[in-house]
Structures are given as C-alpha cells and as structure tokens.
Write a protein that holds these residues in place. Structure first.
Motif, short mmCIF file in Angstrom:
data_model
loop_
_atom_site.label_atom_id
_atom_site.label_comp_id
_atom_site.label_asym_id
_atom_site.label_seq_id
_atom_site.Cartn_x
_atom_site.Cartn_y
_atom_site.Cartn_z
N ILE A 126 0.86 -1.17 0.00
CA ILE A 126 0.00 0.00 0.00
C ILE A 126 0.90 1.22 0.00
CG2 ILE A 126 -1.79 1.25 1.27
CD1 ILE A 126 -1.90 -1.85 2.63
N TYR A 127 0.71 2.12 -0.94
CA TYR A 127 1.64 3.24 -1.08
C TYR A 127 0.90 4.46 -1.60
CZ TYR A 127 1.62 1.33 -5.85
OH TYR A 127 1.22 0.83 -7.07
N GLU A 128 1.55 5.62 -1.43
CA GLU A 128 0.94 6.88 -1.81
C GLU A 128 1.77 7.59 -2.88
OE1 GLU A 128 -1.05 8.05 2.51
OE2 GLU A 128 0.91 8.87 1.98
N SER A 129 1.11 8.32 -3.70
CA SER A 129 1.70 9.33 -4.59
C SER A 129 2.58 8.78 -5.72
CB SER A 129 2.49 10.37 -3.80
OG SER A 129 1.65 11.05 -2.91
N ARG A 130 3.73 8.20 -5.39
CA ARG A 130 4.75 7.95 -6.40
C ARG A 130 4.40 6.77 -7.29
NH1 ARG A 130 10.24 7.36 -3.34
NH2 ARG A 130 10.92 6.86 -5.45
N PRO A 131 3.98 7.00 -8.54
CA PRO A 131 3.60 5.89 -9.41
C PRO A 131 4.77 5.01 -9.82
CG PRO A 131 3.47 7.99 -10.58
CD PRO A 131 3.69 8.31 -9.15
N ASN A 132 6.01 5.54 -9.80
CA ASN A 132 7.15 4.69 -10.17
C ASN A 132 7.33 3.54 -9.20
OD1 ASN A 132 7.88 7.07 -8.54
ND2 ASN A 132 9.90 6.12 -8.44
N ILE A 133 6.75 3.65 -7.99
CA ILE A 133 6.81 2.54 -7.04
C ILE A 133 6.12 1.31 -7.61
CG2 ILE A 133 6.00 1.74 -4.77
CD1 ILE A 133 6.40 4.55 -3.73
N THR A 134 5.10 1.51 -8.43
CA THR A 134 4.39 0.40 -9.03
C THR A 134 5.36 -0.51 -9.80
OG1 THR A 134 2.39 1.74 -9.24
CG2 THR A 134 2.51 -0.23 -10.62
N ILE A 135 6.24 0.09 -10.56
CA ILE A 135 7.19 -0.69 -11.36
C ILE A 135 8.33 -1.23 -10.49
CG2 ILE A 135 8.76 -0.62 -13.33
CD1 ILE A 135 5.72 -0.49 -13.97
N GLU A 136 8.82 -0.42 -9.56
CA GLU A 136 9.88 -0.90 -8.68
C GLU A 136 9.41 -2.11 -7.89
OE1 GLU A 136 11.13 2.31 -6.20
OE2 GLU A 136 11.91 3.52 -7.85
N ALA A 137 8.23 -2.03 -7.31
CA ALA A 137 7.71 -3.12 -6.50
C ALA A 137 7.43 -4.36 -7.35
CB ALA A 137 6.43 -2.68 -5.79
N ALA A 138 6.84 -4.15 -8.54
CA ALA A 138 6.55 -5.28 -9.42
C ALA A 138 7.82 -6.00 -9.83
CB ALA A 138 5.79 -4.79 -10.65
N SER A 139 8.86 -5.24 -10.18
CA SER A 139 10.10 -5.87 -10.65
C SER A 139 10.80 -6.65 -9.55
CB SER A 139 11.05 -4.80 -11.22
OG SER A 139 11.46 -3.88 -10.23
N LEU A 140 10.85 -6.10 -8.35
CA LEU A 140 11.50 -6.80 -7.24
C LEU A 140 10.71 -8.03 -6.83
CD1 LEU A 140 12.63 -3.76 -5.09
CD2 LEU A 140 14.12 -5.35 -6.29
N ALA A 141 9.39 -7.92 -6.83
CA ALA A 141 8.57 -9.08 -6.48
C ALA A 141 8.78 -10.20 -7.48
CB ALA A 141 7.10 -8.67 -6.41
N LEU A 142 8.75 -9.86 -8.76
CA LEU A 142 8.93 -10.89 -9.79
C LEU A 142 10.29 -11.58 -9.67
CD1 LEU A 142 7.42 -9.16 -12.94
CD2 LEU A 142 6.59 -11.25 -11.86
N LYS A 143 11.35 -10.79 -9.55
CA LYS A 143 12.69 -11.38 -9.53
C LYS A 143 12.89 -12.25 -8.28
CE LYS A 143 16.85 -11.94 -11.21
NZ LYS A 143 17.69 -10.97 -11.93
N SER A 144 12.24 -11.87 -7.19
CA SER A 144 12.37 -12.66 -5.95
C SER A 144 11.33 -13.76 -5.85
CB SER A 144 12.29 -11.74 -4.73
OG SER A 144 11.06 -11.02 -4.71
N GLY A 145 10.55 -13.96 -6.91
CA GLY A 145 9.61 -15.08 -6.97
C GLY A 145 8.32 -14.89 -6.20
N ASN A 146 7.96 -13.63 -5.91
CA ASN A 146 6.74 -13.35 -5.16
C ASN A 146 5.65 -12.78 -6.07
OD1 ASN A 146 7.58 -13.62 -2.15
ND2 ASN A 146 9.21 -12.37 -3.06
N ALA A 147 4.42 -13.20 -5.85
CA ALA A 147 3.29 -12.48 -6.43
C ALA A 147 3.04 -11.25 -5.57
CB ALA A 147 2.05 -13.36 -6.46
N ILE A 148 2.45 -10.21 -6.16
CA ILE A 148 2.25 -8.97 -5.41
C ILE A 148 0.91 -8.34 -5.77
CG2 ILE A 148 3.45 -7.50 -7.12
CD1 ILE A 148 4.64 -6.00 -4.63
N ILE A 149 0.26 -7.81 -4.75
CA ILE A 149 -0.97 -7.04 -4.91
C ILE A 149 -0.65 -5.62 -4.51
CG2 ILE A 149 -3.37 -6.75 -4.20
CD1 ILE A 149 -3.39 -9.74 -3.47
N LEU A 150 -0.86 -4.67 -5.42
CA LEU A 150 -0.46 -3.28 -5.23
C LEU A 150 -1.69 -2.38 -5.08
CD1 LEU A 150 2.26 -3.28 -7.99
CD2 LEU A 150 2.72 -3.07 -5.54
#
Length: 430
Positions: A126-150
């Motif tokens: 859960i995050y505020e304001s910064r849309p680039n977090i969407t991509i940062e979080a998605a990329s780290l989750a994928l590489k570390s083998g986690n599914a993620i709900i944003l």
C-alpha cells in the motif's frame, strides 16, 4: 472496472495471487528476466499514454489542493520515466537469490545441513503518490519469486492503472500468469482493510507513504508488516569536519528533493565550530532556496539573528520541530556540546531511518556508527544516498526501520526467507 462488492473483489485478487505465486515458485531465472524485459518493452511503447495518464493525475491533484511535496512525488517526468525503465534492467541483471544454498555444514551424525533462500509468497503493498513505485515493486517481487498485490493512492489512480496494463502485457508475453502482479482497480478504503486482513492469501504487508497511513496499517493489519513511519533524518557536523565538504553535503541532503524520506530534516552542529560554520551553512541553504526557513535552538538564534540577510528566514524552534519530518524547505538546527549529545538527540528524536556524521576523525566516525540506532548510518556523505538504487539493489520496495527480518532499503533479499535443507546419505537418528 465496475466493482460493486469490494470484499469479493479482494478475495478473488488474493486467490489469484496465491495461485500465481505457485507458478512463480517454479519459474527459472530466465523466465523472470524475460518478463522484466517484456515489461520494459511494453512501458517504452506506452510512454506517451502513461505520461498522459500522469498529467491527468497531476491536474486532479492541483484541483484537490495537494501540497507541493505530494505533487512532486506524484509527477512522472521524462527523467523519472527513464529511471523507472533503467530500474527494470538493473533488477534483471541482479543475481537471482532464489534457490541459493548457504551455510553448509556437516553434523556428527553425517547429515549435511544448510539454508535455501525462498520467496515469501504473496506481498501486499500500500503506497501513496509515487507511481514509479508500481514498477519498482513489481520488478522486485517478480525477480524474488513473489506475487504482489499493489494498492496505490487515489491521487495516482490513472498513472497506476496505465502502468499495470503494461506490466500485465509483459507477463503474458513472457508466458507467466498476469496475476503475478495485480494493481487494485478501486480507490475504496475498504479495499485496504481487506488486503491487510487476508491471512489466507497474503504473507506480508509493506506500507509506503505518510505517517498516518503507516500507523493505520501497523495498527489494523493481521499480517506481518515491514515498515518505517517517517524519515526524520539528521546530519551532525563535528568539529573536525571540512567546512566546504560539509556545506555541500548539507545543502544536497536538504534541498535536492524535499518530498523524500531520506531528506535531512535536522542539522546538528558541534558548539566548537558553531560561530564560524553556522552562518556559512545557513547562507548556503538560503542561496539554494530563498524559501528556506530555519527553526533553530536558542544558541543558534543568537548567532543568526544579527545577520541581516537571514532575518526573514530564522525562527526559534519548539519541541515539536525536533520530531518533525517537514518534507518542505524547513530545516531544524541545533548546536550540541559534543558527539555524545548529538547521538543522544538522534536516538531520542529520530525515526531510525538515516543519520549522518561529517568528520575527519576516524574514532568519532566509528563511535557514531556503533551508537546511532538507525537503519542507515553514514560518514561524510549525503543522507539522500539511502536508497535501494544507490545501494545497488536495483530498486527498493521500501525502507524498513524495524530490526527483524529486513532493515534499511528492502531489495530482493528482503523479499525472501530461508528454509533449512538437509542432505543425507542414509543416516538414521539413534
């Protein structure tokens, strides 16, 4: 998307994420990197649409009266878009931690024992304001083998939906389930309440935003939380510091960006150099931004108020100023007796995020690093370096000031756990 039943919608997201996490667990490093690069291509092709969606969010934000710090966090400039793309490549180039076996030892019984790094499973963010977090979080989750709900903030709704479309296009192109990354398509507050209590589907919650948001998540979540409440960062200028270096670092730490959690909010100065250093650094701050306001201690006030060019920029600090993360051109300033008082001030008033000493005394620097209780402690560098990208993590999903599981910028390893593995040769326990 027309969502009439938020609870059912969120439960379906959770079920899909759990299934996707199982698929990711068997994905190879090549599979995950292919997905990251496919997302890169999708984002690059959709740049104009994404920036247009962001412009809509910016306009809505101005009409709603968002302050300048929030608008700064919300904006996707060309350079930030390019940095977002580069972050995907950086994460793709990082070593894959999943499956790594370490600490191998033989036991007297003959078994061989070690630890294997594994994904956490499903991450809720859960995050505020910064849309680039969407991509940062998605990329780290994928590489570390986690599914993620944003779940991004309502102020970035259109930006995040545009980014989500590109992410899911990339996943499909790479033959991975699109549900590996899901961005909640409603701004209803009920969705957050559901996400932080879905214990059957979500393994960890990461809140990233203002203190109010994080306090609420920490209070109400039924799932483990990785968090930091705020970024009240300090810089202590010791008596041995090089003045020119110290001024450059202080100005950068405060004025390069106001809306970030690694921005300096309090400047501490050793009393031995205060008469000489304080006017110089104050003048440099005001030259960097004429809107700068200095909230200062009694001793600092006595030094600065006779200076005509600073009279409109200086007021006396109160107790609350030492606690405050301003996220604005406001700086608290205090003269301290010595390094011990500086450390005591930081550990009492700070948020345990990032704190800095500027000194040419090696023993002082070691003392500061040992005794300051923060997730990042720096010597002769700007606090603005406290960032996953700058730390070589490719990106960060957040910064943790907790002491258990992850601390500081949370990258790939912070999104993993370890399990014991045993290799036997037919041994039986006697």
């Amino acid at each position: 998307m027309n969502i009439t039943d938020t609870k059912t919608y969120m439960q379906n997201l959770g079920k899909s994420a759990r299934l996707a996490s199982s698929a990711l667990a068997s994905a190879t490093t090549k599979d995950k990197n292919n997905a990251l690069l496919a997302i890169f291509d999708s984002l690059k092709s959709a740049k104009d649409k994404i920036l247009s969606a962001n412009a809509t969010d910016m306009q809505n934000g101005r009409e709603k009266g968002l302050d300048s710090a929030l608008l700064d966090r919300l904006e996707l400039t060309d350079s930030r878009f390019d940095a977002m793309l580069q972050g995907l490549k950086d994460v793709a180039n990082l070593p894959d931690p999943i499956g790594e076996i370490t600490d191998m030892t033989y036991r007297p019984s003959g078994i061989q024992l070690g630890k294997m790094r594994v994904p956490l499973g499903v991450v809720g963010m859960i995050y505020e304001s910064r849309p680039n977090i969407t991509i940062e979080a998605a990329s780290l989750a994928l590489k570390s083998g986690n599914a993620i709900i944003l779940r991004g903030g309502s102020e970035a709704f259109y930006s995040n939906q545009a980014l989500a479309k590109c992410v899911q296009e990339g996943l499909i192109k790479a033959d991975l389930p699109s549900e590996c990354v899901q961005v909640i398509a409603t701004t209803e507050r009920e969705a957050v309440g559901e996400l932080i209590t879905m214990t059957d589907f979500v393994d960890v919650i990461i809140p990233r935003g203002g203190k109010g948001l994080i306090e609420r998540i920490s209070r109400d979540a039924r799932i483990p939380v990785i968090k930091h409440l705020d970024g009240n960062c300090h810089t202590f200028v010791a008596s041995s510091a090089d003045f020119e270096m110290a001024i450059n670092i202080c100005v950068n730490a405060k004025t390069s960006r106001y809306g970030t959690c690694n921005t300096m909010e309090t400047l501490l100065i050793d009393q031995k150099i205060a008469d000489d250093f304080l006017p110089k650094v104050s003048e440099a701050m005001v030259k960097a931004d004429n809107a700068m306001q200095l909230r200062v201690c009694e001793n600092s006030f006595a030094i600065l108020t006779p200076l005509v060019y600073l009279q409109n920029h200086v007021t006396k600090a109160n107790e609350e100023d030492w606690h405050t993360e301003y996220l604005a051109p406001i700086l608290a300033v205090k003269i301290v007796r010595d390094i011990d008082e500086a450390i005591a001030h930081i550990n009492h008033y700070g948020s345990h995020h990032t704190d800095v000493i500027l000194t040419n005394d090696y023993k002082q620097s070691l003392k500061f690093m040992r005794e300051v209780d923060s997730s990042s402690v720096m010597v002769n560098a700007s606090s603005r370096f406290a960032d996953g990208f700058e730390y070589g993590l490719g990106a960060e999903i957040g910064i943790s000031t907790d002491k258990i599981h992850a601390r500081g910028p949370v990258g790939l390893h912070g999104l993993t756990s370890q399990k014991w593995v045993v290799f036997g040769h037919g041994e039986i326990r006697k």
